[in-house]
Write an enzyme that holds these catalytic residues in place. Structure first.
Site, PDB file in Angstrom:
ATOM      1  N   CYS A 106      15.661 -30.420  -5.352  1.00 28.52           N
ATOM      2  CA  CYS A 106      14.641 -30.095  -6.360  1.00 28.52           C
ATOM      3  C   CYS A 106      13.250 -30.149  -5.722  1.00 28.52           C
ATOM      4  O   CYS A 106      12.972 -31.024  -4.895  1.00 28.52           O
ATOM      5  CB  CYS A 106      14.742 -31.100  -7.501  1.00 28.52           C
ATOM      6  SG  CYS A 106      13.421 -30.872  -8.691  1.00 28.52           S
ATOM      7  N   GLU A 136      19.046 -39.894  -4.300  1.00 23.50           N
ATOM      8  CA  GLU A 136      17.669 -39.407  -4.080  1.00 23.50           C
ATOM      9  C   GLU A 136      16.889 -40.412  -3.217  1.00 23.50           C
ATOM     10  O   GLU A 136      16.234 -40.029  -2.242  1.00 23.50           O
ATOM     11  CB  GLU A 136      16.951 -39.210  -5.415  1.00 23.50           C
ATOM     12  CG  GLU A 136      15.512 -38.767  -5.214  1.00 23.50           C
ATOM     13  CD  GLU A 136      14.671 -38.840  -6.477  1.00 23.50           C
ATOM     14  OE1 GLU A 136      15.167 -38.487  -7.558  1.00 23.50           O
ATOM     15  OE2 GLU A 136      13.505 -39.254  -6.371  1.00 23.50           O
ATOM     16  N   ASN A 230      18.779 -40.597 -14.777  1.00 25.93           N
ATOM     17  CA  ASN A 230      17.845 -40.271 -15.850  1.00 25.93           C
ATOM     18  C   ASN A 230      18.492 -40.462 -17.221  1.00 25.93           C
ATOM     19  O   ASN A 230      17.824 -40.803 -18.188  1.00 25.93           O
ATOM     20  CB  ASN A 230      17.247 -38.871 -15.647  1.00 25.93           C
ATOM     21  CG  ASN A 230      18.230 -37.769 -15.936  1.00 25.93           C
ATOM     22  OD1 ASN A 230      18.392 -37.370 -17.064  1.00 25.93           O
ATOM     23  ND2 ASN A 230      18.917 -37.274 -14.912  1.00 25.93           N
TER      24      ASN A 230
HETATM   25 FE1  F3S Z   1      14.049 -32.263 -10.411  1.00 28.58          FE
HETATM   26 FE2  F3S Z   1      13.209 -33.787 -12.347  1.00 28.58          FE
HETATM   27 FE3  F3S Z   1      15.367 -32.384 -12.645  1.00 28.58          FE
HETATM   28  S1  F3S Z   1      13.211 -34.281 -10.188  1.00 28.58           S
HETATM   29  S2  F3S Z   1      16.249 -32.281 -10.621  1.00 28.58           S
HETATM   30  S3  F3S Z   1      13.293 -31.568 -12.380  1.00 28.58           S
HETATM   31  S4  F3S Z   1      15.067 -34.451 -13.410  1.00 28.58           S
END
Ligand code: F3S
Length: 288
Positions: A106, A136, A230
């Protein structure tokens, strides 16, 4: 049952991009390997596996392109880096082994990686607030030779007195936890403190919208994988709001006693939970 859905929930752009990239690769190459699950949702990963994706834990599990038992017509293996990213050595190793590289990291995780690299070069002692076991964080800390990870208050003791500190966050951390830990670090002794908020906006929007929904419902359902950071953060935030909260992967885990005596249910979902799981859950709950 009346069911309200959070304004912001489900797939984020980073997850959508990773899935789209995997699907595009699989439509013209069936020799695609993903290092670890592409996203933290087993049903989505299973669908991609059915289309030909192979999930591996290590590069050693991928046959080298020039191994004698390789089918001459088979395309070179493509290694897909998932949305959580990977340590820089992994990308170098992929190329050194002669594999194609497809990077679904990402952009916001890439930003955190870049910051770690730059801040270290600027002679800061780099601190990442996050879970040291999350893929991550494991990837991000690879961008400097020395990084301290703070997961909880007790870890702050690891920081030396004095010096120049630069703090960033795991992208999916709750803003409340980040503020609390940064506050505790800020009262310590240091020469300079730099804080960069790297919590992603998508995560923040989902958290804000879940908290707003908590005000209107008797019970909250947070949908998503148990190991999705998350999603877990969303569930914890709702718990702290003192609304009865259940973190479920899908409707199959639902039990009728969860809504006994309740009339309004709220539904939210983590950034790696697909629409079809949310839709199925809401439709079935509404019928109860
Ligand atoms: Fe990127 Fe945020 Fe989704 S870091 S993968 S946009 S939860």
């Amino acid at each position: 049952m009346k069911v309200l859905i959070a304004d912001k929930c489900g797939f984020c752009f980073g997850v959508e991009h990773a899935i789209e990239l995997a699907q595009n690769l699989l439509s013209d190459n069936q020799n695609v390997y993903c290092l670890g699950p592409l996203i933290h949702n087993q049903q989505v990963v299973d669908r991609l596996v059915k289309r030909g994706l192979t999930v591996v834990n290590h590069l050693d599990e991928i046959p080298l392109p020039d191994e004698p038992d390789q089918d001459a017509d088979r395309q070179k293996p493509t290694v897909l880096i998932r949305s959580h990213g990977a340590r820089p050595e992994v990308q170098k190793e992929v190329k050194a082994r002669g594999f194609e590289l497809a990077d679904a990291t990402c952009v916001l995780v890439k930003r955190a990686q870049k910051l770690v690299e730059q801040l270290y070069q600027q002679n800061y002692q780099v601190v990442v607030v996050g879970d040291p076991d999350h893929p991550e964080t494991k990837g991000v800390i690879g961008y400097a030779p020395e990084v301290t990870v703070i997961a909880a208050e007790k870890d702050i003791e690891k920081l030396p007195a004095g010096g120049r500190l630069a703090i960033i966050a795991q992208t999916t951390l709750s803003a409340q936890d980040f503020r609390r830990l940064v506050g505790l670090i800020a009262v310590r002794d240091f020469d300079e403190l730099k804080v960069v908020n790297t919590i992603c906006r998508e995560t923040q929007r989902r958290q804000k919208s879940a908290l707003e929904l908590c005000e209107k419902v008797d019970v909250m359902f947070v949908l998503g994988a148990r190991h999705s950071a998350n999603t877990r953060e969303l569930a914890q935030l709702c718990h702290r709001k003192e609304v009865k909260t259940y973190h479920l992967q899908n409707f199959q885990e639902f039990l009728p006693r969860y809504i006994e005596g309740k009339s309004v249910a709220g539904v939210t979902a983590g950034a790696s939970t697909p629409d079809w799981i949310i839709r199925e859950f809401v439709e079935k709950l509404q019928k109860l």
